[in-house]
Design a protein around this motif. Structure first.
Motif, PDB file in Angstrom:
ATOM      1  N   PHE A   1       1.044  -1.315   0.029  1.00 51.56           N
ATOM      2  CA  PHE A   1       0.028   0.023  -0.194  1.00 51.56           C
ATOM      3  C   PHE A   1       0.827   1.328   0.080  1.00 51.56           C
ATOM      4  O   PHE A   1       1.748   1.402   0.749  1.00 51.56           O
TER       5      PHE A   1
ATOM      6  N   PHE B   1       2.811  -6.154   3.445  1.00 53.84           N
ATOM      7  CA  PHE B   1       2.424  -7.363   4.225  1.00 53.84           C
ATOM      8  C   PHE B   1       2.787  -8.571   3.367  1.00 53.84           C
ATOM      9  O   PHE B   1       2.189  -8.412   1.998  1.00 53.84           O
TER      10      PHE B   1
ATOM     11  N   GLU C   1      -2.695 -15.607   9.193  1.00 53.13           N
ATOM     12  CA  GLU C   1      -3.118 -14.713  10.058  1.00 53.13           C
ATOM     13  C   GLU C   1      -3.067 -13.014   9.577  1.00 53.13           C
ATOM     14  O   GLU C   1      -3.871 -12.143   9.846  1.00 53.13           O
ATOM     15  N   ILE C   2      -1.855 -12.911   9.025  1.00 49.32           N
ATOM     16  CA  ILE C   2      -1.538 -11.293   8.495  1.00 49.32           C
ATOM     17  C   ILE C   2      -2.429 -10.944   7.716  1.00 49.32           C
ATOM     18  O   ILE C   2      -2.902  -9.918   7.382  1.00 49.32           O
TER      19      ILE C   2
ATOM     20  N   LEU D   1      -5.640  -9.970   8.842  1.00 49.12           N
ATOM     21  CA  LEU D   1      -5.715  -8.655   9.402  1.00 49.12           C
ATOM     22  C   LEU D   1      -5.747  -7.549   8.243  1.00 49.12           C
ATOM     23  O   LEU D   1      -6.441  -6.495   8.349  1.00 49.12           O
TER      24      LEU D   1
ATOM     25  N   ARG E   1      -9.514  -7.565   7.041  1.00 47.01           N
ATOM     26  CA  ARG E   1     -10.381  -6.755   8.291  1.00 47.01           C
ATOM     27  C   ARG E   1      -9.858  -5.215   8.310  1.00 47.01           C
ATOM     28  O   ARG E   1     -10.898  -4.436   8.661  1.00 47.01           O
ATOM     29  N   TYR E   2      -8.864  -4.786   8.161  1.00 44.48           N
ATOM     30  CA  TYR E   2      -8.466  -3.533   8.526  1.00 44.48           C
ATOM     31  C   TYR E   2      -8.221  -2.754   7.347  1.00 44.48           C
ATOM     32  O   TYR E   2      -7.374  -2.682   6.721  1.00 44.48           O
TER      33      TYR E   2
ATOM     34  N   MET F   1      -6.975  -0.423   5.165  1.00 44.51           N
ATOM     35  CA  MET F   1      -6.043   0.668   4.990  1.00 44.51           C
ATOM     36  C   MET F   1      -6.421   1.348   3.565  1.00 44.51           C
ATOM     37  O   MET F   1      -6.535   0.842   2.762  1.00 44.51           O
TER      38      MET F   1
END
Lengths: 261, 261
Positions: free
Chosen positions: A40, A49, A59-60, A63, A66-67, A69
């Motif tokens: 990003f 990431f 798991e990353i 995130l 979900r998050y 950015m």
């Protein structure tokens, strides 16, 4: 092979919806289990990431999904390894500095005889073992040779790189996304699609899950967002295909240069 | 000023405990509210997480604290901005390729007159506006001038960089961590401490929270882990201070080179 995802927008936009569709292909609806990555841009900075794990189990990745950015330029990739083991250093996107910018690169395809055809000098050595990172280093080397001084208009550098991709195309399958955070270059030899969304916005449904989004609720009338993907991500919109050997450059969601097709 | 955290270990080790202590200083027990970042090496690859938000409020920081990423070399940083705005491109650590390795750099301090004292050529331009990234680019330039071919032993390159840091020290406060994933160089002009943990392991309590860890439960007898931090992170262990103008190089948790002090 791999799958690519890119975004160019005129306002900071989150890519959660499209990225969720891509992630499903990372081991669930698609075979791309050998890692994933996303970069990003925020201003001149960028953050990545990445994980050599399948994106559907990472798991990353959850995130990132979900998050929200928000960014005006994004490049993402899910990998099905051919050259180079399933390791972090072989995970796209790759990032290198060039003239006070971060250049971000992701590739889908496979090149043959690249070490002989694309000799690399000091300062342009790859870190991992992929044909992709090698090709990126070669493009950067060409760029440094062509522009010993920073070009007044970075678009000329993107046009130059798009033309240089012809040499890479000669070595195999070469679908590529490349960005400096302002421009997003999409180069195609086999499979690459784009869509530009602008008002009036509608609804869209992911092909790889049952997520339906109403862009009308998520945007303002002035928003322009282009998404580039190996295969269309939504089932109820019209995606455009880039023909083999052709390219498109986006800036702030709009096409600002392209080859004739 | 900022705070630094580094780790060197002979087996992949998670840094959750130490990172949790650092994060508390990112806006809660310390004033370092202007961003944070951490880089983990995995083989020749590395992955970074960074955010211009205060680490105590950052959702990404919470993921990193929760999710045990194991690594043999880590560099982390929390920022209290002096030069360069609170933006992603000014957030440490900075990463650049060098001879098929990623070099990762973080700095605590402030330099004066660096633009005049440290001229930069093409290929070594910073992307953000910090004195830190400028100093890193200058070190890389010196390295490229000194080693037009890859050195047979990378430790000689780290020794060279440690000596070159004398030029940076002359410009102000310069505490630095620098790693290629194998070596970790800690250079100090004002404040930098380290501890090496090995069997028999004991318990430790964070200074900045009430987290107590029993390393005996988390390790095997062969583990060797060194942690470097601006200020000691635990209250019941003996940390060593690096004197001004001195440096230490770690590899696999052990000191492999240092200046005489």
């Amino acid at each position: 092979m791999c799958e690519l995802l890119g975004m160019s927008a005129n306002v900071p936009t989150d890519i959660c919806f499209s990225f969720a569709g891509l992630l499903e292909r990372g081991g669930r609806t698609g075979p791309h289990r050998d890692g994933w990555g996303i970069t990003f841009y925020e201003g001149k900075g960028c953050r990545s990431f990445k994980d050599p794990l399948p994106s559907c189990d990472s798991e990353i990745a959850h995130l990132v999904r979900r998050y929200p950015m928000k960014s005006t330029a994004v490049i993402a990739h899910i990998r099905q390894a051919n050259r180079g083991g399933v390791r972090l250093e072989n995970t796209h996107p790759f990032i290198r500095p060039w003239w006070r910018r971060n250049l971000t690169f992701a590739h889908n395809g496979q090149l043959s005889g690249f070490r002989q055809a694309l000799p690399l000098e000091q300062g342009f050595q790859p870190i991992g073992a992929t044909d992709s990172e090698w090709a990126f280093c070669w493009l950067l080397q060409r760029l440094a040779q062509r522009y010993p001084k920073r070009p007044a208009n970075m678009l000329t550098a993107f046009r130059y790189m798009a033309r240089e991709c012809q040499h890479l195309r000669a070595l195999g399958v070469y679908n590529m996304l490349l960005s400096d955070g302002v421009y997003l270059l999409a180069y195609c030899t086999s499979q690459l699609h784009w869509i530009t969304r602008r008002a009036p916005f509608g609804k869209a449904t992911l092909i790889d899950s049952d997520w339906v989004i109403d862009f009308e609720q998520e945007t303002t009338d002035n928003d322009v967002v282009s998404v580039v993907a190996t295969r269309p991500l939504t089932q109820d919109e019209q995606w455009h295909s880039i023909p083999s050997g052709h390219w498109v450059v986006f800036k702030q969601g709009e096409i600002v240069a392209r080859s004739r097709f």
